[in-house]
Design an enzyme around this catalytic site. Structure first.
Site, short mmCIF file in Angstrom:
data_model
loop_
_atom_site.label_atom_id
_atom_site.label_comp_id
_atom_site.label_asym_id
_atom_site.label_seq_id
_atom_site.Cartn_x
_atom_site.Cartn_y
_atom_site.Cartn_z
N GLU A 199 3.27 -54.02 4.31
CA GLU A 199 2.75 -53.89 5.96
C GLU A 199 3.83 -55.00 6.81
OE1 GLU A 199 -1.32 -55.38 5.64
OE2 GLU A 199 -0.43 -57.31 4.03
N ASP A 233 -1.12 -64.32 10.93
CA ASP A 233 -0.67 -63.56 10.62
C ASP A 233 1.14 -64.22 12.21
OD1 ASP A 233 -1.42 -62.39 9.00
OD2 ASP A 233 -2.68 -60.97 11.03
#
Ligand SMILES: [Ca+2]
Ligand SMILES: [Ca+2]
Ligand SMILES: [Ca+2]
Length: 808
Positions: free
Chosen positions: A429, A231
């Protein structure tokens, strides 16, 4: 000593060999004298800290008792009193899992006393180990006399075949299935004190070092090969790119035998990993930020996933804000004094949660990504997860409306107003926004369908497939209708990296040195460790992002090659040894004392787990034309005989210098080696050598020293041709620009002349006849010899002359 069968009617018993020696109180102890290396594995065995570290045996559901501190001690001022025992096994217990080892012998001592008036005159007690399941082993026994302290004093040896992954020691009375038939005989209260189990110290935890070369020399993805990270959020400050990462390494626990770790457990992750680079190939490991959990910067949060980073001037002070997902339910922010911290929490509760206006319908209030606009107004993008069931199925699939945008307050740690819907097609997301040429670009990760998104639906034309990165372009950071959708900028990473690398992604875009870069993750290091059977441990990657003339993005292709190194590495400074382009077999860990390169308030790491044959390397280091004279390492020797070989361009390249790590073992010291022939631009490999089977040393920092350039005399020269009587001449003149006299030699193809003691500002001159009617173009060489700071120096310069024909 015996293996006891407990309650055979109720449970099966795994028989193991009876071990150890059982001694009664009063017998001479036969235990071996304690070795210096041995230690007491029991914590708070004297109960001077109350009953801390102790609990009541709960191996069976019927076990139970009350454990309390008492001042009725054998020694010191405290002991443990156990009352209300429900079974014969109900007694004080301590967990020795991970401490005791199969095949080892331990010495056990303890004091025990009972004094119930209705109890028997004497009573046998056991110290027993519960190895999990139904495996119980009596270790040492004593027969006590009522009202008197008795002593356990014996040894026990754990069979080499015993599984000790669970090992809990406790004190009890001999087993019977019906103790309540005579509680005075079987369930008396007793008092325990001075417990010790002495033997070999606990084994070190299994190594988590990644032994494979996870980032191959010459390749730039994944960014690092010695740990994981997911991420990634790229953040540029002060000429460096900082990459904030979910710490996927936190739960990595490779089995010591198979080398394979259990699959990643996101619930364990409460740290953010931070790396940085000034060239996008050599990355410095800044370690982990303990963001969440009881010891975290924000202890009211439990997890720290999917970081986002921003900086802003607040009340005249530049501050740094690190946003993160507290699991799926909320998002939070901590504040840094620099991109490297130190970090504090300005909040005492989460920033984005169920009470954030406009976010009520967002299932996962996570993945917070900040944007500070040119006018100082800041925004936060967040959200994801299952679409609201109030929408029609097709809309839940195609336009799930699970992403939000909200204004941040001027303090960056509060929100303003209501969140607005970002109508991202097929979104899952990972929203992130950057600005380019007045346009706002929002990228996000798409979902994989399923019941959360309306079931088996048909995507609208042009909408992304599962697990892709789509993007929108808008003129307004708070307005994202579905019409702003612009396409897919990155397909699923498995398209590029193959089996075992699929799954969702999480991206960011940053600008550095006028170029745009795209960060994403892929379990490529996990794949290098375990092949196509990966366990979900992700690694950071970067690719360059390029734009079409109309502002749309050219679809990114994932490669192991990655991006070009944007500048050569400068070796002539102190830099952290935890900086490398490539590595093998090493790990890093924080050390106290701040960073020599990044400042005393920045974290500092050392390279460790350095074995013979391990190495680290730097990509494209510029040593300049004068080259390097020496390299100095700050090291902590762990064994005698270690050395660092410096090689150029290949791990097996020629050794250009060897640092002998001959400093005192256990102490930090600087060690230096001279270097030979190290100039120009090279990859640099530090290869580590020494005795095998031991860690050789730890490394903190490096510095190279440049070779001193030879001083030069300021002599200028010129050469020209001319004709005299039909013959060609070459005339050479040199001027002494130095402050003291020099000797000057003028050399041509037609003769040489030396003029000694040429005064400051004066010339040496000679017109050389060629004895020919023409002369070709050529070069004169002029050598001046003089002294600079007492040292004799010879400087050579050249002067070109043109061709000349005198025959016409
Ligand atoms: Ca005590
Ligand atoms: Ca190693
Ligand atoms: Ca360091």
């Amino acid at each position: 000593m015996r293996q006891r069968v407990r309650g055979a009617a109720r449970r099966r018993v795994t028989a193991i060999a009876a071990v150890g020696v059982m001694l009664a109180a009063g017998l001479a102890a036969a235990s071996a004298p304690a070795q210096a290396a041995e230690e007491n594995l029991i914590v708070n065995g004297g109960f001077e800290a109350g009953v801390a570290n102790w609990f009541v045996n709960n191996g069976n559901s019927t076990d139970g008792a009350t454990l309390s501190a008492t001042s009725d001690a054998y020694a010191g001022s405290g002991a443990a009193l156990v009352t209300g025992r429900a079974t014969t096994g109900s007694g004080p217990m301590q967990d020795l899992s991970g401490k005791v080892q199969a095949g080892q012998t331990y010495a056990l001592t303890a004091r025990i006393k009972y004094e119930n008036a209705a109890g028997p005159a004497t009573k046998q007690f056991f110290a027993t180990m519960h190895y999990g399941g139904s495996t119980y082993t009596n270790l040492v026994s004593v027969t006590a006399t009522k009202g008197q302290w008795a002593q356990f004093n014996g040894t026990f040896t754990i069979p080499a075949s015993q599984n000790v992954s669970t090992a809990r020691i406790f004190f009890e009375t001999p087993w019977t299935s019906t103790p309540s038939s005579d509680p005075a005989l079987h369930l008396m209260d007793f008092t325990l004190d001075d417990v010790s189990v002495i033997g070999a110290p606990p084994p070190p935890p299994p190594s988590r070092t990644i032994e494979v070369v996870g980032k191959l020399p010459g390749e730039h993805n994944p960014l690092i090969g010695h740990k994981f990270g997911a991420d990634g959020f790229g953040f540029v400050h002060g000429g460096r790119v900082y990459l904030y990462l979910t710490n996927d390494t936190q739960g990595y626990a490779p089995d010591p035998v198979t080398g394979i770790s259990p699959s990643i457990n996101y619930g364990n992750i409460n740290q953010i990993t931070l790396i940085s680079s000034e060239d996008l190939v050599n990355w410095t490991d800044h370690g982990e930020i303990q963001v969440a959990g009881p010891n975290g910067v924000a202890p009211f949060t439990g997890n720290s996933w999917a970081p986002g980073m921003a900086k802003k001037m607040v009340n005249g002070k530049e501050k740094f804000f690190l946003y993160y997902a507290n699991g799926g339910g909320s998002s939070n922010v901590i504040t840094g004094e620099s991109p490297l911290g130190p970090w504090t929490s300005e909040r005492t509760s989460t920033l984005i949660n169920g009470s954030t206006p406009g976010a009520e319908d967002v299932a996962w209030k996570f993945d917070p990504a900040p944007l500070v606009d040119d006018d100082g107004q800041a925004y936060l993008y967040f959200g994801g997860g299952p679409a609201s069931t109030s929408m029609p199925a097709a809309e839940r699939f195609n336009n799930p409306k699970n992403i939000r945008a909200i204004r941040l307050g001027d303090d960056m740690v509060s929100t303003q107003g209501s969140a607005v819907v970002v109508d991202t097609p097929v979104s899952f997301e990972a929203a992130q926004v950057f600005k380019r040429q007045g346009k706002y670009y929002l990228s996000y990760s798409s979902h994989f369908g399923g019941a959360d998104f309306g079931g088996n639906q048909t995507p609208l034309p042009g909408y992304p497939g599962g697990g892709q990165i789509g993007y929108l372009i808008s003129d307004d950071p708070m307005s994202w209708p579905k019409e702003t959708y612009a396409g897919v900028l990155f397909p699923n990473q498995s398209q590029f990296f193959g089996a075992g690398t699929g799954g969702n992604n999480h991206q960011s875009v940053f600008e550095f040195g006028g170029r745009y870069y795209f960060t994403y993750h892929a379990p490529t290091l996990n794949k290098r460790i375990n092949g196509n059977t990966t366990q979900g441990y992700r690694s950071p990657h970067i690719q360059e992002l390029t734009f079409n003339p109309d502002g749309t993005i050219q679809q990114v292709v994932g490669t192991y090659a990655g991006v070009d190194q944007v500048r050569d590495f400068d070796p002539y400074r102190v830099f952290e040894a935890e900086t490398f382009g490539w590595s093998k077999g090493i790990a890093t860990a924080k050390v106290d004392g701040g960073s020599a390169q990044f400042g005393t308030s920045a974290p500092n790491l050392a390279v460790r787990d350095i074995d013979n044959g391990d190495w680290t390397a730097l990509s494209s280091v510029d040593f300049g034309t004068a080259g390097a004279a020496s390299v100095t390492a700050k090291v902590r020797a762990l064994a005698a005989g270690g050395r660092i070989q410096v090689r150029l361009d290949d791990v097996a390249g020629p050794v250009v210098g060897t640092v002998e790590v001959d400093s005192p073992v256990g102490e930090w010291a600087e060690v230096t080696a001279a270097l030979q022939g190290v100039s120009g631009v090279h990859d640099v490999y530090f290869t580590y050598a020494g005795p095998t089977g031991t860690d050789l040393f730890e490394l903190d920092s490096w510095k190279f020293a440049a070779a001193t350039a030879q001083p030069e005399l300021p002599v200028t020269a010129s050469a020209q041709t001319r004709c005299v009587g039909g013959r060609a001449y070459v005339a050479v003149q040199a001027t002494n620009g130095h402050t003291t006299p020099v000797d000057i030699t003028l050399e041509t193809a037609y003769g040489t002349r030396t003029v000694t003691n040429v005064a400051p500002g004066a010339n040496a001159y000679q017109s050389f006849t060629t004895r020919a009617t023409s002369v070709a173009a050529g070069t004169a060489t002029i050598r001046a010899t003089g002294t600079i700071d007492g040292t004799t120096v010879t400087t050579e310069v050249t002067a070109n002359h043109s061709a000349q024909s005198c025959g016409g």
